[in-house]
Design a protein around this motif. Sequence first.
Motif, mmCIF file in Angstrom:
data_model
loop_
_atom_site.group_PDB
_atom_site.id
_atom_site.type_symbol
_atom_site.label_atom_id
_atom_site.label_comp_id
_atom_site.label_asym_id
_atom_site.label_seq_id
_atom_site.Cartn_x
_atom_site.Cartn_y
_atom_site.Cartn_z
ATOM 1 N N GLU A 47 54.324 0.356 11.468
ATOM 2 C CA GLU A 47 55.672 0.571 11.984
ATOM 3 C C GLU A 47 55.680 0.694 13.502
ATOM 4 O OE1 GLU A 47 57.562 3.773 9.912
ATOM 5 O OE2 GLU A 47 57.319 2.822 7.956
ATOM 6 N N GLU A 48 54.660 1.302 14.074
ATOM 7 C CA GLU A 48 54.633 1.425 15.531
ATOM 8 C C GLU A 48 54.375 0.083 16.213
ATOM 9 O OE1 GLU A 48 55.827 4.030 17.166
ATOM 10 O OE2 GLU A 48 56.221 4.518 15.067
ATOM 11 N N LEU A 49 53.520 -0.737 15.624
ATOM 12 C CA LEU A 49 53.287 -2.070 16.190
ATOM 13 C C LEU A 49 54.589 -2.855 16.267
ATOM 14 C CD1 LEU A 49 49.931 -3.191 14.502
ATOM 15 C CD2 LEU A 49 50.282 -2.507 16.883
ATOM 16 N N ILE A 50 55.371 -2.804 15.191
ATOM 17 C CA ILE A 50 56.605 -3.592 15.145
ATOM 18 C C ILE A 50 57.720 -2.952 15.967
ATOM 19 C CG2 ILE A 50 58.484 -4.362 13.639
ATOM 20 C CD1 ILE A 50 55.999 -6.124 13.536
ATOM 21 N N PHE A 51 57.984 -1.683 15.738
ATOM 22 C CA PHE A 51 59.151 -1.066 16.378
ATOM 23 C C PHE A 51 58.913 -0.757 17.858
ATOM 24 C CE2 PHE A 51 60.220 -0.349 11.926
ATOM 25 C CZ PHE A 51 61.553 -0.711 11.931
ATOM 26 N N ARG A 52 57.874 0.009 18.162
ATOM 27 C CA ARG A 52 57.638 0.357 19.558
ATOM 28 C C ARG A 52 56.892 -0.748 20.297
ATOM 29 N NH1 ARG A 52 60.629 3.839 16.960
ATOM 30 N NH2 ARG A 52 58.894 4.010 15.492
ATOM 31 N N GLY A 53 55.917 -1.385 19.640
ATOM 32 C CA GLY A 53 55.124 -2.395 20.327
ATOM 33 C C GLY A 53 55.855 -3.695 20.555
ATOM 34 N N LEU A 54 56.664 -4.124 19.582
ATOM 35 C CA LEU A 54 57.327 -5.428 19.662
ATOM 36 C C LEU A 54 58.819 -5.316 19.967
ATOM 37 C CD1 LEU A 54 57.229 -8.563 19.193
ATOM 38 C CD2 LEU A 54 57.853 -8.047 16.814
ATOM 39 N N LEU A 55 59.589 -4.749 19.029
ATOM 40 C CA LEU A 55 61.044 -4.783 19.139
ATOM 41 C C LEU A 55 61.569 -4.026 20.346
ATOM 42 C CD1 LEU A 55 62.079 -4.391 15.387
ATOM 43 C CD2 LEU A 55 61.734 -6.486 16.721
ATOM 44 N N PRO A 73 63.713 -13.738 25.412
ATOM 45 C CA PRO A 73 63.569 -12.509 24.613
ATOM 46 C C PRO A 73 64.469 -12.471 23.384
ATOM 47 C CG PRO A 73 63.546 -11.973 26.941
ATOM 48 C CD PRO A 73 63.851 -13.444 26.856
ATOM 49 N N ALA A 74 65.718 -12.911 23.519
ATOM 50 C CA ALA A 74 66.635 -12.905 22.374
ATOM 51 C C ALA A 74 66.142 -13.831 21.273
ATOM 52 C CB ALA A 74 68.037 -13.316 22.825
ATOM 53 N N GLU A 75 65.590 -14.976 21.669
ATOM 54 C CA GLU A 75 65.048 -15.914 20.681
ATOM 55 C C GLU A 75 63.813 -15.335 19.999
ATOM 56 O OE1 GLU A 75 66.372 -20.113 22.832
ATOM 57 O OE2 GLU A 75 64.445 -19.178 23.330
ATOM 58 N N LYS A 76 62.976 -14.665 20.774
ATOM 59 C CA LYS A 76 61.801 -14.004 20.194
ATOM 60 C C LYS A 76 62.230 -12.912 19.218
ATOM 61 C CE LYS A 76 58.626 -14.703 24.091
ATOM 62 N NZ LYS A 76 57.821 -14.024 25.143
ATOM 63 N N PHE A 77 63.255 -12.170 19.586
ATOM 64 C CA PHE A 77 63.739 -11.091 18.729
ATOM 65 C C PHE A 77 64.238 -11.644 17.400
ATOM 66 C CE2 PHE A 77 66.880 -8.104 17.126
ATOM 67 C CZ PHE A 77 66.250 -6.885 17.299
ATOM 68 N N LEU A 78 65.072 -12.667 17.451
ATOM 69 C CA LEU A 78 65.607 -13.272 16.234
ATOM 70 C C LEU A 78 64.484 -13.876 15.396
ATOM 71 C CD1 LEU A 78 68.029 -14.089 14.521
ATOM 72 C CD2 LEU A 78 68.249 -16.158 15.923
ATOM 73 N N SER A 106 61.370 -12.988 15.347
ATOM 74 C CA SER A 106 60.567 -11.898 14.794
ATOM 75 C C SER A 106 61.232 -11.282 13.569
ATOM 76 C CB SER A 106 60.334 -10.817 15.857
ATOM 77 O OG SER A 106 59.651 -11.336 16.979
ATOM 78 N N VAL A 107 62.546 -11.039 13.653
ATOM 79 C CA VAL A 107 63.269 -10.422 12.538
ATOM 80 C C VAL A 107 63.222 -11.322 11.311
ATOM 81 C CG1 VAL A 107 65.554 -9.708 11.724
ATOM 82 C CG2 VAL A 107 64.761 -9.028 14.001
ATOM 83 N N VAL A 108 63.418 -12.627 11.506
ATOM 84 C CA VAL A 108 63.387 -13.570 10.383
ATOM 85 C C VAL A 108 62.008 -13.606 9.736
ATOM 86 C CG1 VAL A 108 63.565 -16.005 9.739
ATOM 87 C CG2 VAL A 108 65.263 -14.997 11.282
ATOM 88 N N ILE A 109 60.965 -13.686 10.554
ATOM 89 C CA ILE A 109 59.605 -13.726 10.017
ATOM 90 C C ILE A 109 59.258 -12.425 9.306
ATOM 91 C CG2 ILE A 109 57.159 -13.889 10.628
ATOM 92 C CD1 ILE A 109 58.678 -16.526 10.736
ATOM 93 N N LEU A 110 59.677 -11.294 9.865
ATOM 94 C CA LEU A 110 59.435 -10.003 9.216
ATOM 95 C C LEU A 110 60.089 -9.955 7.846
ATOM 96 C CD1 LEU A 110 59.957 -7.535 12.208
ATOM 97 C CD2 LEU A 110 57.826 -7.928 10.967
ATOM 98 N N PHE A 111 61.306 -10.441 7.765
ATOM 99 C CA PHE A 111 62.023 -10.437 6.492
ATOM 100 C C PHE A 111 61.319 -11.328 5.470
ATOM 101 C CE2 PHE A 111 65.286 -12.264 3.676
ATOM 102 C CZ PHE A 111 65.791 -11.102 3.110
ATOM 103 N N ILE A 146 51.251 -3.710 5.022
ATOM 104 C CA ILE A 146 50.352 -4.607 5.743
ATOM 105 C C ILE A 146 51.023 -5.956 5.994
ATOM 106 C CG2 ILE A 146 48.192 -5.914 5.589
ATOM 107 C CD1 ILE A 146 47.005 -3.540 4.061
ATOM 108 N N GLY A 147 51.669 -6.481 4.952
ATOM 109 C CA GLY A 147 52.284 -7.796 5.078
ATOM 110 C C GLY A 147 53.573 -7.814 5.871
ATOM 111 N N THR A 148 54.312 -6.705 5.837
ATOM 112 C CA THR A 148 55.588 -6.648 6.546
ATOM 113 C C THR A 148 55.430 -6.278 8.010
ATOM 114 O OG1 THR A 148 56.679 -5.973 4.490
ATOM 115 C CG2 THR A 148 57.897 -5.606 6.527
ATOM 116 N N PHE A 149 54.425 -5.456 8.317
ATOM 117 C CA PHE A 149 54.295 -4.935 9.676
ATOM 118 C C PHE A 149 53.016 -5.370 10.399
ATOM 119 C CE2 PHE A 149 56.913 -1.682 7.443
ATOM 120 C CZ PHE A 149 58.079 -1.879 8.160
#
Length: 307
Positions: free
Chosen positions: A170-178, A3-8, A10-15, A64-67
């Motif tokens: 925002e909901e897909l990323i914050f509540r659905g993923l992170l 999970p920690a690797e997925k989190f990191l 995800s954050v890098v790809i989002l950025f 669209i591209g960020t989330f």
Amino acid sequence: MRPAEKFLFSVVILFILGLVFQFLGAFLAAWIYGFSVTDVLALEAYEDPDYVAASKLIQILGSIGTFIIPALLFSYLFVGDVFSLYRFRSPVGMNSMLLVILMMVSVIPFINYMAEINMKMQVPIRALDELLRSLESTAEEMMVAFTATTSIGGLLMNMLMIGIVAAVGEELIFRGLLQGLLSAMIRNIHLAVLVTALLFSAVHFQFFSFLPRFFLGVILGYLMYYGKSIWYPILAHFVNNAMGVIYYYFNSRGSADDMLEEIGTSTLIPVAAVLSLALFLLFAVLWYIQTAKYAIQSPQSGKIEKG
């Protein structure tokens, strides 16, 4: 991946994707509306309708591209298809959805009260306080420019940009993923909800509206956790944003004043904030009872089981 690797990851790809689509939108908007890329990215000249239209295009493509695109990509990479990670197929009920709407409408005065408290806060460092207030003012100016329209077409465009695209992404990323990844990392769903709400409010870079947005993030987090479906926080987020869009629309037409934003504050009936919170909690309890019949979550597998 843990999970920690997925989190990191995800954050890098989002950025990265956020930057790519931001600049892509800037180049496209500059080409369509005849601005230079630097002018479009300067976040100025909101009195120019073409500039506002260009900024809206950047906003939509950026969201669209960020989330949305990364969210679907992460679902495919982590669970094998683009929808399963977010529980789109989990059962929801019409009564539960109606209660979510009532929750979001009833909580407005309390959110206004929190916003007033937030605005009265003072940052100890004067220069920093002035900078943060300046950023807050700029964000408000941008929102007013984005939502200033007297036409139905403009209202629908704002509803698409702010009500639908922003809420879904925002909901897909914050509540659905992170939130899910944080819960797996720290093994405490309540702490995961709070941290996700903290991140959700922080990424908007508006210190003097941090508290109401954090509170909203907590609501959305628990809607996802107890509702077991992404549709609940998406609907709640949409209702919250849509009410703002509609308010600004009528304000632009001269048929609304500041009353909506002042209900619950010291300016207009502060006791309304207390009643608002009580009514919100009532609808929240009714929603919790109602949704219990639709889905339960297995603590061991994290899968959805029909109740």
